[in-house]
Design a protein around this motif. Structure first.
Motif, PDB file in Angstrom:
ATOM      1  N   UNK A 191     -23.599 -21.254  11.455  1.00 27.62           N
ATOM      2  CA  UNK A 191     -23.015 -20.022  10.926  1.00 27.62           C
ATOM      3  C   UNK A 191     -23.374 -18.802  11.764  1.00 27.62           C
ATOM      4  N   UNK A 192     -24.303 -18.938  12.705  1.00 31.33           N
ATOM      5  CA  UNK A 192     -24.690 -17.811  13.563  1.00 31.33           C
ATOM      6  C   UNK A 192     -23.738 -17.603  14.727  1.00 31.33           C
ATOM      7  N   UNK A 193     -22.769 -18.468  14.875  1.00 25.69           N
ATOM      8  CA  UNK A 193     -21.902 -18.455  16.059  1.00 25.69           C
ATOM      9  C   UNK A 193     -21.254 -17.099  16.302  1.00 25.69           C
ATOM     10  N   UNK A 194     -20.712 -16.478  15.259  1.00 23.89           N
ATOM     11  CA  UNK A 194     -20.053 -15.177  15.397  1.00 23.89           C
ATOM     12  C   UNK A 194     -20.857 -14.057  14.747  1.00 23.89           C
ATOM     13  N   UNK A 195     -22.150 -14.262  14.559  1.00 23.16           N
ATOM     14  CA  UNK A 195     -22.984 -13.278  13.881  1.00 23.16           C
ATOM     15  C   UNK A 195     -23.355 -12.152  14.853  1.00 23.16           C
ATOM     16  N   UNK A 196     -22.460 -11.160  14.952  1.00 25.50           N
ATOM     17  CA  UNK A 196     -22.613 -10.080  15.924  1.00 25.50           C
ATOM     18  C   UNK A 196     -22.569  -8.722  15.229  1.00 25.50           C
ATOM     19  N   UNK A 197     -23.091  -7.727  15.918  1.00 24.43           N
ATOM     20  CA  UNK A 197     -22.831  -6.349  15.525  1.00 24.43           C
ATOM     21  C   UNK A 197     -21.366  -6.031  15.842  1.00 24.43           C
ATOM     22  N   UNK A 198     -20.870  -4.932  15.329  1.00 24.68           N
ATOM     23  CA  UNK A 198     -19.474  -4.548  15.618  1.00 24.68           C
ATOM     24  C   UNK A 198     -19.266  -4.307  17.111  1.00 24.68           C
ATOM     25  N   UNK A 199     -20.146  -3.559  17.799  1.00 20.61           N
ATOM     26  CA  UNK A 199     -19.929  -3.381  19.240  1.00 20.61           C
ATOM     27  C   UNK A 199     -19.926  -4.706  20.006  1.00 20.61           C
ATOM     28  N   UNK A 200     -20.850  -5.613  19.655  1.00 21.07           N
ATOM     29  CA  UNK A 200     -20.864  -6.890  20.374  1.00 21.07           C
ATOM     30  C   UNK A 200     -19.619  -7.720  20.066  1.00 21.07           C
ATOM     31  N   UNK A 201     -19.131  -7.643  18.843  1.00 19.02           N
ATOM     32  CA  UNK A 201     -17.910  -8.381  18.505  1.00 19.02           C
ATOM     33  C   UNK A 201     -16.752  -7.929  19.402  1.00 19.02           C
ATOM     34  N   UNK A 202     -16.672  -6.628  19.678  1.00 17.95           N
ATOM     35  CA  UNK A 202     -15.639  -6.142  20.592  1.00 17.95           C
ATOM     36  C   UNK A 202     -15.856  -6.680  22.003  1.00 17.95           C
ATOM     37  N   UNK A 203     -17.119  -6.719  22.442  1.00 19.48           N
ATOM     38  CA  UNK A 203     -17.422  -7.274  23.768  1.00 19.48           C
ATOM     39  C   UNK A 203     -17.005  -8.735  23.848  1.00 19.48           C
ATOM     40  N   UNK A 204     -17.377  -9.514  22.835  1.00 19.83           N
ATOM     41  CA  UNK A 204     -17.044 -10.940  22.840  1.00 19.83           C
ATOM     42  C   UNK A 204     -15.529 -11.157  22.763  1.00 19.83           C
ATOM     43  N   UNK A 205     -14.848 -10.366  21.954  1.00 19.90           N
ATOM     44  CA  UNK A 205     -13.406 -10.524  21.791  1.00 19.90           C
ATOM     45  C   UNK A 205     -12.622 -10.071  23.020  1.00 19.90           C
ATOM     46  N   UNK A 206     -13.235  -9.253  23.861  1.00 19.05           N
ATOM     47  CA  UNK A 206     -12.518  -8.715  25.022  1.00 19.05           C
ATOM     48  C   UNK A 206     -12.090  -9.793  26.004  1.00 19.05           C
ATOM     49  N   UNK A 207     -12.629 -11.002  25.869  1.00 22.96           N
ATOM     50  CA  UNK A 207     -12.228 -12.074  26.783  1.00 22.96           C
ATOM     51  C   UNK A 207     -10.746 -12.391  26.634  1.00 22.96           C
ATOM     52  N   UNK A 208     -10.173 -12.183  25.451  1.00 25.26           N
ATOM     53  CA  UNK A 208      -8.750 -12.485  25.239  1.00 25.26           C
ATOM     54  C   UNK A 208      -7.846 -11.627  26.113  1.00 25.26           C
ATOM     55  N   UNK A 209      -7.913 -10.286  26.031  1.00 25.92           N
ATOM     56  CA  UNK A 209      -7.073  -9.491  26.934  1.00 25.92           C
ATOM     57  C   UNK A 209      -7.425  -9.686  28.400  1.00 25.92           C
ATOM     58  N   UNK A 210      -8.708  -9.916  28.701  1.00 26.24           N
ATOM     59  CA  UNK A 210      -9.087 -10.151  30.102  1.00 26.24           C
ATOM     60  C   UNK A 210      -8.317 -11.345  30.664  1.00 26.24           C
ATOM     61  N   UNK A 211      -8.308 -12.439  29.924  1.00 26.07           N
ATOM     62  CA  UNK A 211      -7.604 -13.641  30.384  1.00 26.07           C
ATOM     63  C   UNK A 211      -6.115 -13.387  30.502  1.00 26.07           C
ATOM     64  N   UNK A 212      -5.523 -12.744  29.513  1.00 28.89           N
ATOM     65  CA  UNK A 212      -4.080 -12.499  29.553  1.00 28.89           C
ATOM     66  C   UNK A 212      -3.693 -11.532  30.671  1.00 28.89           C
ATOM     67  N   UNK A 213      -4.580 -10.616  31.020  1.00 29.26           N
ATOM     68  CA  UNK A 213      -4.277  -9.669  32.087  1.00 29.26           C
ATOM     69  C   UNK A 213      -4.353 -10.308  33.471  1.00 29.26           C
ATOM     70  N   UNK A 214      -5.294 -11.223  33.691  1.00 33.04           N
ATOM     71  CA  UNK A 214      -5.519 -11.712  35.056  1.00 33.04           C
ATOM     72  C   UNK A 214      -5.010 -13.119  35.309  1.00 33.04           C
ATOM     73  N   UNK A 215      -4.620 -13.843  34.234  1.00 38.19           N
ATOM     74  CA  UNK A 215      -4.285 -15.254  34.412  1.00 38.19           C
ATOM     75  C   UNK A 215      -2.953 -15.586  33.748  1.00 38.19           C
ATOM     76  N   UNK A 216      -1.982 -16.127  34.495  1.00 39.19           N
ATOM     77  CA  UNK A 216      -0.767 -16.615  33.836  1.00 39.19           C
ATOM     78  C   UNK A 216      -1.136 -17.761  32.895  1.00 39.19           C
TER      79      UNK A 216
END
Length: 272
Positions: free
Chosen positions: A147-172
């Motif tokens: 259950x600790x997998x996504x146990x983040x502060x709000x700022x860290x949750x944004x950091x972790x989630x940022x991988x989605x737009x990063x991938x879509x921006x740089x990778x077809x």
């Protein structure tokens, strides 16, 4: 349509993305918890990395923090959908545009991009000026459970989630390839927080142990807080010398064998 008009039009993506992320988390973490902590707990008792019991209160807070992170993932998912609709990403919907070989390669590349993204953002969040503000919440779990997998502060949750737009921006990448990557991501992350060392005793001393991280690797990071920063693979810790010097010893303790030595070429950092 302007960016802000597109934001307004696609705001329901917040709910859709949050529900998708939350469902993956609950299903994977829930099944892992049932298997390891309920059905096979007695059989796997010797493989528990920390001998301290996981308290119901601590796991409850891990779940609450994870649900909060899921809301953040929904917001970032909304932003990503808007960027796709604006034509700013390399998202594509027809698999035949790049073919099946690229479809498979894009999944592997997404995993490698995320591994690099995680290592360097993770190390940055351990900077003394950032740790308490961003990363401290996750380290409240010194003996992590699934259950600790996504146990983040709000700022860290944004950091972790940022991988989605990063991938879509740089990778077809096709949406099905991205979904496959997301299942890999949550599956491996839950595995890393599961609290039981499930790899065989020889793993760390093999060539596979130079490539893939073990459950002990991340559990030790939660214990000592200043080594073992990588996620899926061990190469960044090897290259940067950030494996804990007692990693192999801690692994041996977890699998119930006599202390082993790390391979000679494995880098390490001072530990306790």
């Amino acid at each position: 349509m302007s960016f802000f008009e597109t934001l307004a039009k696609y705001w329901p993506a917040i709910y859709i993305s949050a529900i998708e992320s939350g469902t993956r988390y609950i299903v994977v973490a829930g099944l892992t918890y049932l298997l390891l902590y309920v059905f096979f707990a007695r059989w796997l008792a010797g493989r528990k990395i920390s001998r301290k019991p996981n308290s119901f209160g601590r796991m409850s807070w891990e779940f609450v923090y994870s649900m909060r992170s899921v809301v953040v993932y929904g917001i970032v998912g909304w932003f990503t959908v808007v960027c796709i609709r604006m034509g700013w990403t390399q998202f594509y919907g027809d698999i035949h545009k790049f073919g099946w070989p690229w479809f498979l390669v894009s999944i592997v590349l997404a995993i490698l991009i995320h591994d690099t993204h995680f290592y360097w953002t993770h190390r940055l969040m351990h900077h003394p000026k950032l740790f308490r503000w961003i990363h401290h919440t996750h380290h409240l779990s010194t003996n992590p459970s699934p259950w600790a997998t996504y146990s983040f502060s709000v700022p860290e949750a944004f950091v972790q989630a940022s991988i989605a737009p990063v991938i879509f921006f740089i990778l077809p990448i096709h949406p099905l390839a991205f979904l496959t990557f997301m299942f890999w991501q949550v599956g491996f992350s839950v595995f890393g927080h599961c609290g039981y060392e499930l790899y065989p005793h020889w793993f760390v001393r093999s060539w596979l142990g130079r490539i893939f991280n073990t459950v002990t690797h991340h559990s030790q990071h939660h214990e000592v807080n200043r080594a073992n920063f990588s996620l899926y693979f061990n190469y960044w810790d090897l290259l940067m010398g950030t494996n804990h010097q007692r990693y192999a010893e801690r692994f041996s303790e977890a699998v119930g064998e006599e202390v082993a030595e790390l391979p000679a070429k494995r880098a390490s950092v001072p530990g306790t």
